[in-house]
Design a protein around this motif. Sequence first.
Motif, PDB file in Angstrom:
ATOM      1  N   ILE A   6       0.875  -1.176   0.000  1.00 37.06           N
ATOM      2  CA  ILE A   6       0.000   0.000   0.000  1.00 37.06           C
ATOM      3  C   ILE A   6       0.907   1.221   0.000  1.00 37.06           C
ATOM      4  O   ILE A   6       1.608   1.485   0.990  1.00 37.06           O
ATOM      5  N   CYS A   7       0.937   1.941  -1.107  1.00 36.36           N
ATOM      6  CA  CYS A   7       1.877   3.047  -1.250  1.00 36.36           C
ATOM      7  C   CYS A   7       1.358   4.297  -0.541  1.00 36.36           C
ATOM      8  O   CYS A   7       0.200   4.708  -0.726  1.00 36.36           O
ATOM      9  N   LEU A   8       2.233   4.909   0.254  1.00 32.27           N
ATOM     10  CA  LEU A   8       1.946   6.180   0.918  1.00 32.27           C
ATOM     11  C   LEU A   8       2.880   7.223   0.305  1.00 32.27           C
ATOM     12  O   LEU A   8       3.994   7.445   0.777  1.00 32.27           O
ATOM     13  N   PRO A   9       2.448   7.876  -0.793  1.00 38.34           N
ATOM     14  CA  PRO A   9       3.355   8.771  -1.515  1.00 38.34           C
ATOM     15  C   PRO A   9       3.538  10.106  -0.817  1.00 38.34           C
ATOM     16  O   PRO A   9       2.590  10.685  -0.280  1.00 38.34           O
ATOM     17  N   CYS A  10       4.775  10.588  -0.833  1.00 35.83           N
ATOM     18  CA  CYS A  10       5.114  11.870  -0.202  1.00 35.83           C
ATOM     19  C   CYS A  10       6.111  12.598  -1.093  1.00 35.83           C
ATOM     20  O   CYS A  10       7.112  12.008  -1.528  1.00 35.83           O
ATOM     21  N   ASP A  11       5.839  13.870  -1.357  1.00 33.44           N
ATOM     22  CA  ASP A  11       6.723  14.640  -2.231  1.00 33.44           C
ATOM     23  C   ASP A  11       6.460  16.124  -2.002  1.00 33.44           C
ATOM     24  O   ASP A  11       5.316  16.526  -1.738  1.00 33.44           O
ATOM     25  N   LEU A  12       7.498  16.932  -2.119  1.00 32.94           N
ATOM     26  CA  LEU A  12       7.341  18.374  -1.947  1.00 32.94           C
ATOM     27  C   LEU A  12       6.973  19.075  -3.251  1.00 32.94           C
ATOM     28  O   LEU A  12       6.585  20.247  -3.226  1.00 32.94           O
ATOM     29  N   GLN A  13       7.086  18.364  -4.388  1.00 31.82           N
ATOM     30  CA  GLN A  13       6.854  18.996  -5.681  1.00 31.82           C
ATOM     31  C   GLN A  13       5.549  18.546  -6.341  1.00 31.82           C
ATOM     32  O   GLN A  13       4.922  19.321  -7.067  1.00 31.82           O
ATOM     33  N   LEU A  14       5.149  17.297  -6.122  1.00 31.30           N
ATOM     34  CA  LEU A  14       3.977  16.741  -6.802  1.00 31.30           C
ATOM     35  C   LEU A  14       2.759  16.758  -5.884  1.00 31.30           C
ATOM     36  O   LEU A  14       2.880  16.553  -4.675  1.00 31.30           O
ATOM     37  N   GLN A  15       1.592  16.975  -6.477  1.00 35.83           N
ATOM     38  CA  GLN A  15       0.343  16.988  -5.711  1.00 35.83           C
ATOM     39  C   GLN A  15      -0.423  15.662  -5.803  1.00 35.83           C
ATOM     40  O   GLN A  15      -1.190  15.314  -4.911  1.00 35.83           O
ATOM     41  N   GLU A  16      -0.213  14.934  -6.904  1.00 35.33           N
ATOM     42  CA  GLU A  16      -0.897  13.652  -7.064  1.00 35.33           C
ATOM     43  C   GLU A  16      -0.077  12.740  -7.955  1.00 35.33           C
ATOM     44  O   GLU A  16       0.771  13.188  -8.734  1.00 35.33           O
ATOM     45  N   THR A  17      -0.351  11.427  -7.847  1.00 37.42           N
ATOM     46  CA  THR A  17       0.321  10.456  -8.695  1.00 37.42           C
ATOM     47  C   THR A  17      -0.326  10.450 -10.084  1.00 37.42           C
ATOM     48  O   THR A  17      -1.329  11.118 -10.328  1.00 37.42           O
ATOM     49  N   GLN A  18       0.252   9.652 -10.955  1.00 42.84           N
ATOM     50  CA  GLN A  18      -0.286   9.514 -12.307  1.00 42.84           C
ATOM     51  C   GLN A  18      -1.733   9.030 -12.293  1.00 42.84           C
ATOM     52  O   GLN A  18      -2.501   9.311 -13.209  1.00 42.84           O
ATOM     53  N   TRP A  19      -2.121   8.331 -11.230  1.00 45.91           N
ATOM     54  CA  TRP A  19      -3.461   7.752 -11.140  1.00 45.91           C
ATOM     55  C   TRP A  19      -4.402   8.619 -10.310  1.00 45.91           C
ATOM     56  O   TRP A  19      -5.482   8.181  -9.924  1.00 45.91           O
TER      57      TRP A  19
END
Length: 279
Positions: free
Chosen positions: A168-181
Amino acid sequence: MQASTRFSVNELREAILAGEYGPKPDRLAVTGASYLYQTTQFPSSVTKYHNYYVLLRVESYFGACSHTADQLEKEAAAELSGLSLDAALRDARLPVRLAAMDAYLGVVYPHPDHCTHAVQLPAGTPIQKAKLRDALIADTADIQASERVALIGVVNPLVEAIKQRGGICLPCDLQLQETQWGEPVEADMDKVLDRADRVICTAMTLSNGTFDHILDRARNRQIPLIVYAQTGSAVAAKYVGKGVTALIAEPFPFTQFSAAASELYVYASSKGRESTDDH
């Protein structure tokens, strides 16, 4: 060298300057410096990655650091060549210091001689190479079904690779707001670190100053931490067994700059024990 409890990135830099890891860095010279701006956008994806790099050539190795646009200007490339590595290690700009650390450690501790094993990615298109690279990262992370995996530094093929292994991916990033999906990306890393069963982070956390915090959180929670490193790959190698469970090191030239076969270096800590030898 005596066993050490040194963990912070700045303390590692101070030890390098003091000659604790090998020759004094004033004996090495920066013979070339490069500032690179590169973008990537995969077919069928609306996400465009904007990548900035500083590279310092020392002997046969390129010390590398990815950074944000506001951290460094392209004029740095003209300023840095010809300096001693000691001077670069003392530079006021964090990306320069990290590239210098990477250059020093990459020369003194070459990846082929110190990694657990090397993996060659075959020649291919950017998306083919990205998928193979991210599959290697996910496999090295040893993701178990239904585990929550904090991904700090979002790359869409790696999100996909985590899901394919039942994580279960918990994505975190300072530049992106959402994943490709269309999945929301969290900006506050502590929110994903609180929930995660294991952590995968990119070594750009070195250049934004969050690596020490992630390392401390993973150690305190006793959860695996897997690092994928283009930035400071030789720097990250010094933390394997000291909070970092495994490392996938990709020194320059990176896969996005080469259609040819690429060499990646995998480091894995011994299970059940932490290393205390700085070397």
